[in-house]
Design an enzyme around this catalytic site. Structure first.
Site, PDB file in Angstrom:
ATOM      1  CB  SER A  13      47.242  17.392  32.220  1.00  0.00           C
ATOM      2  OG  SER A  13      46.645  16.702  31.288  1.00  0.00           O
ATOM      3  NE  ARG A  34      42.173  18.865  21.438  1.00  0.00           N
ATOM      4  CZ  ARG A  34      42.227  19.339  22.929  1.00  0.00           C
ATOM      5  NH1 ARG A  34      43.333  18.433  22.620  1.00  0.00           N
ATOM      6  NH2 ARG A  34      42.254  20.276  23.559  1.00  0.00           N
ATOM      7  CG  ASP A  36      41.611  13.302  35.740  1.00  0.00           C
ATOM      8  OD1 ASP A  36      40.704  13.609  34.539  1.00  0.00           O
ATOM      9  OD2 ASP A  36      42.460  14.400  36.080  1.00  0.00           O
ATOM     10  CG  HIS A  69      42.414  15.867  32.835  1.00  0.00           C
ATOM     11  ND1 HIS A  69      43.263  15.845  33.811  1.00  0.00           N
ATOM     12  CD2 HIS A  69      42.576  15.995  31.806  1.00  0.00           C
ATOM     13  CE1 HIS A  69      43.872  15.636  33.138  1.00  0.00           C
ATOM     14  NE2 HIS A  69      44.531  16.119  32.400  1.00  0.00           N
ATOM     15  CG  ASP A  70      39.821  20.973  29.906  1.00  0.00           C
ATOM     16  OD1 ASP A  70      40.111  20.112  30.331  1.00  0.00           O
ATOM     17  OD2 ASP A  70      38.948  21.146  28.974  1.00  0.00           O
TER      18      ASP A  70
END
Length: 387
Positions: free
Chosen positions: A158, A227, A327, A360-361
């Site tokens: 990232s 967030r 992603d 993405h995680d």
């Protein structure tokens, strides 16, 4: 298996630190951790860069970091990459010494907006300068100097991949290999706008007070909302309902008077409110803004890849690039372009697209998908020009 106990270490720079924008910090402390043992000639180091809201604590168990107050929550106590680091794992602590440092402007021990300014003893707050990825890379080069380490393998998922790339382009003679996971060479316009929205969410919280809120309530509503905006790009949105908890409801008065009626609502509210308790709003702004502005071509006088990557090419640094097919932060087409630019610059490049439903995680949740190529590049021959 029980995790080993680790402690955060600190480096206090002996001199002031100047940033690319002309600002100078008179005193800088760097928080970092080490896993594994350096060889006598210190040629087995891996420099690991963390993601946006990560920390220096990548491996093991660390229940306390001195000087950061209540932000170090139980979820921080276990390393964020325990699945990759450890004896016999891809980042094998029996063979390598892994070093991970908190970023300048962060909130987990390295000098940041909450740090007292030497001039008056009050938190920097709004006075803390803008920080670029190039500044982060130079600071971590100073950390390596303090440890007597000449060359390293670089790895960054990232945001960490952006800083790793900046390091490789600034200090190619110090790099043995370069591993980028779910990262790239710039932020897309779509993600730059998302990061801008997240920054605005924080700044519009009345408790933000222009960044000088440390004597009063923290802008937790704005940080929680930021967030939530960001988290939807970290997960695969089509799989969000499966990832979200089944239960709905709960008290989320920090953000809304409504009782959530869908599991996705409860999930996102939970992610936002939990995060607001463990991170500093000013730190989030500094690192998000650093991400939004990054383009490796801006670090050259002519704005070209060829110039940016020339030292990289000249040093023969091999590159390993992982793209994640779901992603939303660094999309597959952008990743393919990144790999193509490296190959066009005659840089030995291995490219993998990871098929995942985690978005993405994925790099945090599915270590087995990344293990074999990582092991292979770390075991490969040293690039030319290295000891």
């Amino acid at each position: 298996m029980q995790l080993p106990a680790v402690q955060t270490k600190f480096l206090d720079l002996p001199n002031s630190f100047s940033l690319r924008n002309g600002a100078t910090l008179d005193k800088v402390r760097v928080a970092y951790e080490q896993y594994g043992t350096l060889t006598p000639n210190k040629d087995n180091a891996i420099l690991l860069f963390h993601a946006l809201s990560g920390s220096q604590h990548a491996y093991g168990y660390n229940p306390e970091v001195p000087g950061i107050g209540s932000l170090w929550k139980p979820e921080n106590h276990e390393g964020w990459w325990n699945s990759i680091i450890g004896p016999g794992k891809p980042l094998d602590t029996n063979r390598f010494c892994i070093i991970c440092a908190n970023y300048l402007g962060g909130c987990y021990g390295t000098t940041g907006p909450a740090t007292p300014c030497p001039a008056d003893g009050q938190p920097y707050g709004s006075r803390f300068p803008h920080v670029e990825a190039a500044d982060q890379a130079r600071l971590q080069a100073l950390l390596l100097d303090s440890l007597g380490i000449e060359r390293v393998h670089l790895m960054g998922p990232s945001v960490g991949g952006l800083i790793a790339l900046s390091f490789a382009c600034q200090f190619p003679e110090r790099v043995r290999s370069f591993i980028s996971i779910g990262s790239g060479y710039r932020a897309s316009i779509e993600h730059r706008l998302s990061l801008f929205e997240q920054i605005l969410a924080i700044e519009l919280d009345p408790d933000f007070q222009g960044g000088d809120y440390y004597r009063g309530p923290a802008p937790k509503k704005g940080l929680a909302f930021a967030r939530i905006i960001g988290h939807k790009s970290f997960v695969y949105q089509e799989g969000l309902e499966q990832r979200a908890r089944k239960e709905v409801g709960g008290n989320y008065g920090l953000l809304t008077w409504m009782t959530p009626t869908r599991s996705t609502q409860s999930y996102m509210l939970h992610q936002g409110t939990k995060f607001a308790e463990r991170f500093d709003a000013n730190a989030y702004i500094r690192i998000a803004d650093m991400w939004a502005e990054f383009d490796i071509r801006d670090h050259t006088p002519d704005g070209t890849f060829q110039t940016a990557l020339e030292g990289f090419r000249r040093s023969g640094i091999p590159a390993l690039i992982f793209s994640i097919d779901t992603d939303c932060c660094f999309r597959p087409a952008e990743q393919q372009d990144f790999a193509a630019q490296l190959e066009a610059a005659h840089i030995p490049t291995e490219f993998h697209t990871i098929a995942s439903t985690k978005g993405h995680d994925s790099f945090l949740l599915e270590p087995e998908l990344y293990a074999e190529p990582i092991r292979r590049i770390l075991a490969a021959r040293k690039p030319k020009g290295t000891a």
